[in-house]
Write an enzyme that holds these catalytic residues in place. Structure first.
Site, PDB file in Angstrom:
ATOM      1  N   GLU A   1       0.842  -1.190   0.000  1.00 32.06           N
ATOM      2  CA  GLU A   1       0.000   0.000   0.000  1.00 32.06           C
ATOM      3  C   GLU A   1       0.881   1.244   0.000  1.00 32.06           C
ATOM      4  O   GLU A   1       2.074   1.171   0.308  1.00 32.06           O
ATOM      5  CB  GLU A   1      -0.895  -0.028   1.229  1.00 32.06           C
ATOM      6  CG  GLU A   1      -1.828  -1.220   1.184  1.00 32.06           C
ATOM      7  CD  GLU A   1      -2.906  -1.164   2.234  1.00 32.06           C
ATOM      8  OE1 GLU A   1      -3.256  -0.070   2.674  1.00 32.06           O
ATOM      9  OE2 GLU A   1      -3.394  -2.241   2.591  1.00 32.06           O
TER      10      GLU A   1
ATOM     11  N   LYS B   1      -2.650 -11.264  13.311  1.00 28.19           N
ATOM     12  CA  LYS B   1      -2.962 -12.641  12.902  1.00 28.19           C
ATOM     13  C   LYS B   1      -2.352 -13.636  13.886  1.00 28.19           C
ATOM     14  O   LYS B   1      -2.970 -14.658  14.215  1.00 28.19           O
ATOM     15  CB  LYS B   1      -2.445 -12.876  11.483  1.00 28.19           C
ATOM     16  CG  LYS B   1      -3.194 -12.038  10.443  1.00 28.19           C
ATOM     17  CD  LYS B   1      -2.464 -11.982   9.114  1.00 28.19           C
ATOM     18  CE  LYS B   1      -3.221 -11.133   8.088  1.00 28.19           C
ATOM     19  NZ  LYS B   1      -2.430 -10.844   6.888  1.00 28.19           N
TER      20      LYS B   1
HETATM   21  N1  HSE Z   1      -1.752  -6.700   3.734  1.00 29.44           N
HETATM   22  C1  HSE Z   1      -1.890  -8.104   3.992  1.00 29.44           C
HETATM   23  C2  HSE Z   1      -0.794  -8.862   3.290  1.00 29.44           C
HETATM   24  C3  HSE Z   1      -3.201  -8.672   3.520  1.00 29.44           C
HETATM   25  O1  HSE Z   1       0.038  -8.289   2.604  1.00 29.44           O
HETATM   26  O2  HSE Z   1      -0.763 -10.064   3.445  1.00 29.44           O
HETATM   27  C4  HSE Z   1      -4.315  -8.446   4.478  1.00 29.44           C
HETATM   28  O3  HSE Z   1      -4.043  -8.948   5.738  1.00 29.44           O
END
Ligand code: HSE
Length: 433
Positions: free
Chosen positions: A192, A207
């Site tokens: 991003e 997570k």
């Molecule tokens: N931004 C996360 C990734 C995905 O690159 O795995 C969403 O958790």
């Protein structure tokens, strides 16, 4: 027998994931109805920007009033894919209060407030499912919560962030530095514009908290997870890793202590041997390695992000929750009966790769080795090489046997105080052996 009255679904959020959920609900409507035993109907879609064109979605279903939607009273399942803490938390709680079960993809919220949300679901006799919150399409929550419910999980070791795996894989395969690899990840849409949540390990830590809580039947919150990002990993670290037959991955590691009395959860870059299955996880893919008493080693692999893969996990939950509604039951809720405390990083035991810049003169190696010995850290291998700068210094790479993080920290502090140690170039944990 197929029930003709449809189950009503409210969709909160219609971005990358939400639009795919709506699309699959439409295109697979007949199959979903057959699998559930009743049709499912999209009854409302709450969005922030109502004027945006949403292909395949009846404009009359679109609303900006998410609270009114979850309060309608005729909604069977609320699907929350807006992310973030608020208003998602209030909307989920309100949904339970008004008779709906909830499917969520919200890792940040589950990692922070999972216990309270589970309690709210239980109070109202409703389901809270969130397979999509961890590693996109990869089935992990249900295997840990249901398939392994009769086993004892000891360790969960995973690559749970695709952006960082893409960057590290690029650095490994091309010799690029961090910034160059990040720039490529951004240009290709993997990172991003503000990559902080990914590269500093916040996303993976959320997570890890969710996985650890389920795996160890205990409460593990985001604040319990030790976190180090991967922005300091250098091309030189990859060269050192290669010398050891390793690569570098950003790992989420959840472990039961050897005595079984506590658990740890951490996210940091680590070297792993090329022979370990996680070493071959390339690009933006995710993989999670689970070690249990009876099952032994299991690996779950697949796309950890993206609209359709994440929607796949949401739809799986939606089917399960709808089946529960029809049978008048609820699925498994929170299982935290073990209530194991979460230990700090100092208690973690692992191996370390330490790269030092030292004066190249008699006695230095002995001095360095003494510091390790004084802190109870046993050295496995030492490699010294002169530096191309020809400044009379040398690079010393020490790989240790297993030691506690507290002992290693003490060792490094003492090494920094030696006149002959010019600097500690890098410290990296070695996992997966
Ligand atoms: N931004 C996360 C990734 C995905 O690159 O795995 C969403 O958790």
């Amino acid at each position: 027998m197929m029930r003709t009255r449809p189950l009503k679904v409210a969709l909160l959020g219609c971005g990358v994931v939400g639009s795919e959920v709506a699309r699959i609900m439409t295109t697979h409507a007949d199959d979903l109805a057959a699998r559930i035993g009743a049709p499912v109907e999209l009854a409302g879609v709450a969005v922030r920007r109502p004027d945006r064109v949403r292909e395949g979605i009846d404009p009359s279903l679109v609303t900006t009033d998410a609270t009114a939607l979850v309060k309608r009273g005729d909604i069977d399942v609320v699907v929350e894919v807006i992310g973030g803490i608020e208003p998602a938390r209030s909307l989920i709680t309100t949904a339970f209060e008004h008779g709906a079960s909830v499917v969520s993809a919200n890792k940040a919220l589950l990692a922070q407030d999972g216990a309270a949300l589970h309690a709210a679901a239980e109070e109202h006799d409703k389901d809270l499912y969130y397979e999509a919150a961890v590693a996109g399409a990869i089935p992990l929550i249900r295997p840990l919560r249901e398939s392994l419910a009769g086993d004892k999980v000891n360790r969960v070791l995973g690559i749970v962030n695709g952006t960082t795996n893409f960057i590290l894989d690029k650095m490994d395969s091309t010799g690029a530095g961090y910034q160059e690899a990040l720039d490529e990840a951004t240009a290709l849409g993997y990172a991003e514009a503000d990559p902080t949540a990914d590269v500093e390990g916040f996303d993976a830590a959320a997570k890890a908290a969710i996985l650890a809580g389920i795996a160890f039947h205990s409460r593990v919150r985001l604040d319990d997870v030790y976190r180090e990002g991967m922005t300091e990993v250098t091309a030189a670290d990859f060269a050192s890793a290669k010398n050891m037959g390793c690569t570098i991955k950003l790992l989420a590691i959840c472990e039961r202590a050897q005595d079984g009395g506590s658990v740890t959860a951490r996210v940091h870059p680590a070297m792993i041997p090329l022979s370990h299955p996680l070493a071959s996880v390339r690009g933006a893919y995710n993989a999670v390695f689970v070690e249990s008493d009876a099952s032994g080693q299991l690996m779950f692999y697949g796309p950890g992000a993206g609209g359709a893969p994440t929607a796949s996990a949401v739809l799986g939950d939606l089917v399960a929750v709808c089946r529960n509604r029809l049978s008048g039951a609820t699925g498994p809720g929170e299982s935290a009966y073990a209530a194991l405390p979460v230990s700090g990083m100092g208690d973690v035991v692992t191996r370390y790769h330490i790269s030092l810049d030292v004066a190249d003169k008699p006695g230095v190696l002995a001095q360095v080795a003494t510091v390790f010995a004084e802190h109870g850290v046993s050295i496995d291998t030492v490699r010294q090489q002169g530096r191309p700068e020809g400044d009379g210094d040398a690079s010393l790479v020490v790989v240790t046997h297993r030691a506690s993080d507290a002992s290693l920290t003490g060792t490094v502090e003492a090494l920094r105080k030696l006149d002959t140690v010019r600097g500690v170039a890098s410290i990296m944990r070695v996992e997966g052996e």
